[in-house]
Design an enzyme around this catalytic site. Sequence first.
Site, short mmCIF file in Angstrom:
data_model
loop_
_atom_site.label_atom_id
_atom_site.label_comp_id
_atom_site.label_asym_id
_atom_site.label_seq_id
_atom_site.Cartn_x
_atom_site.Cartn_y
_atom_site.Cartn_z
CD GLU A 144 -1.92 -6.24 2.97
OE1 GLU A 144 -1.41 -5.20 2.55
OE2 GLU A 144 -3.15 -6.35 3.20
N GLY A 153 0.82 -1.20 0.00
CA GLY A 153 0.00 0.00 0.00
C GLY A 153 0.85 1.25 0.00
CG ASP A 213 0.73 -4.20 5.75
OD1 ASP A 213 0.72 -3.25 4.94
OD2 ASP A 213 0.27 -5.33 5.48
CB THR A 239 1.08 3.97 4.69
OG1 THR A 239 -0.09 4.76 4.44
CG2 THR A 239 1.79 4.53 5.91
N GLY A 285 -6.80 -4.58 3.04
CA GLY A 285 -7.12 -5.20 1.77
C GLY A 285 -7.51 -4.24 0.68
N GLY A 286 -7.40 -2.94 0.97
CA GLY A 286 -7.69 -1.96 -0.07
C GLY A 286 -6.75 -2.09 -1.25
#
Length: 250
Positions: free
Chosen positions: A111, A34, A89, A36, A103-104
């Site tokens: 993950e 992701g 994460d 971030t 899960g976006g």
Amino acid sequence: MPAERSPIDTAKFAAARRAVDFVQDGMKLGLGTGSTAAWMVRCLAERVREEGLRVQGVPTSSRTAELARELGIPVVTLDEARWLDLTIDGADEFDSEFNLIKGGGAALLQEKIVATASDRMIVIADAAKEVAQLGAFPLPVEVIPFGWQSTRMLIEEALIGLDVLGREVTLRRSGEAPLLTDEKNYILDLHLTRIGHPRQLALTLNQIAGVVENGLFIDICDTVVVGHGDGRVTVRDLGASRNIFADLGE
């Protein structure tokens, strides 16, 4: 790294940089997926390059693996590492109990596997990701493509008896085609607006035939590092009344 960032990118970068401070020499690390988490990989690579930090990274997606390799972080598989010291994460949402929606980025299966194979999980997020109750962000559910319409109907049926608001279930797409995960599965997004009992929902979803995994992370996260638009960072440990503020200037 760019000299100027938007407040949201400043918050993400600040959280990522602070979280990388927890990494120690010789660690085996889970590398999240992701926007971030990408900042975290860059900050980790900087420590590897400038400090000679020795780590092994287990990426949670093909995208993260590619980025880590490009930046010079040694990458291994989870089977090779077997067990991890730390996973860092991002999250789409987190509540006061550190329950998460993830899960976006469509990487929830890897993950969750990586996070649960770690001694510790640190979540990095901007302040907007904290919610009083999960559900504002759609809950991803990974399903196998075979019979996915039937799986969706079973999910919709199961939601009727649960403490949730909103029961719309949509197939995530990439253009006109269904989006495929790294495992070649589909993602169904549950638009619930409120999740009253996350644990019950997670257990119910994973009992449905065709469901591979859901994006609720319960009792997995130990620490949340929250970044703010002005560069401050709040580090919060579950069960401890501890707030640490730090000014992370450029």
